[in-house]
Design an enzyme around this catalytic site. Structure first.
Site, PDB file in Angstrom:
ATOM      1  N   ASP A   7       0.825  -1.205   0.000  1.00 53.52           N
ATOM      2  CA  ASP A   7       0.000   0.000   0.000  1.00 53.52           C
ATOM      3  C   ASP A   7       0.861   1.257   0.000  1.00 53.52           C
ATOM      4  O   ASP A   7       2.018   1.232   0.411  1.00 53.52           O
ATOM      5  CB  ASP A   7      -0.866   0.052   1.266  1.00 53.52           C
ATOM      6  N   HIS A 161       3.985  -2.051   3.039  1.00 59.60           N
ATOM      7  CA  HIS A 161       4.002  -0.710   2.464  1.00 59.60           C
ATOM      8  C   HIS A 161       5.297  -0.475   1.692  1.00 59.60           C
ATOM      9  O   HIS A 161       6.380  -0.649   2.235  1.00 59.60           O
ATOM     10  CB  HIS A 161       3.854   0.330   3.574  1.00 59.60           C
TER      11      HIS A 161
END
Length: 167
Positions: A7, A161
């Site tokens: 993400d 991430h």
């Protein structure tokens, strides 16, 4: 079984290394990108590379500042639609969306009903998660947490991430 997802990218100083590492190990992942990063030339190049290498690309809102369910109708739609516009050049199927969850919390705050209507009408798959090892808080020590979380489930969808403070 484990499904990897990343993400908040793409990030020019991080995403290439993530893609290189995934390629080295023949692993495919999903990348849920922020629209404001997808509109840059560097972001678009990294998204094109990830897609060309067989990874899935999804909408992760435009600015990633507040969960959609906490916004008014117009603001929630704008967050979703601006991110979609930033990815319009990419013919990605299936169409994927991941809401901003504020540290991985699941609940009604994730989606606004107006965005749900758009997701249903556009036949999107909304991809949530069940493993959030908080790599952005502990970039060097998140692995034991992820392994512990994954070992407790038959199938884990891990959120990492591709950003400087992430995995």
């Amino acid at each position: 079984m484990v499904t990897l997802s990343f993400d908040n990218g793409p990030e020019p100083e991080v995403t290439p290394h993530v893609l290189d590492t995934l390629a080295k190990h023949s692993v495919k992942a999903s990348f849920f990108v922020m629209g404001r990063k997808a509109v840059t030339a560097e972001g678009r190049t990294l998204i094109a590379r990830a897609s060309a290498e067989g990874h899935w690309i999804g909408n992760h809102t435009y600015s990633h500042t507040q969960p959609l369910g906490e916004l008014d109708r117009a603001s929630a739609l704008r967050e979703f639609e601006r991110a979609e516009e930033s990815l319009a050049w990419l013919d990605q199927r299936p169409r994927l969306f991941r809401p901003y969850g504020r540290a991985g919390k699941l609940g009604r705050h994730l989606l606004h009903p107006a965005v749900v209507e758009k997701l249903v009408a556009g036949r999107y798959s909304t991809v949530l998660w069940n493993c959030v090892p908080r790599d952005w808080l502990d970039p060097d020590g998140w692995v034991p947490t992820a392994l512990r979380q994954c070992s407790a489930k038959d199938w884990s969808l891990v959120v990492l991430h591709d950003q400087p403070s992430g995995a």
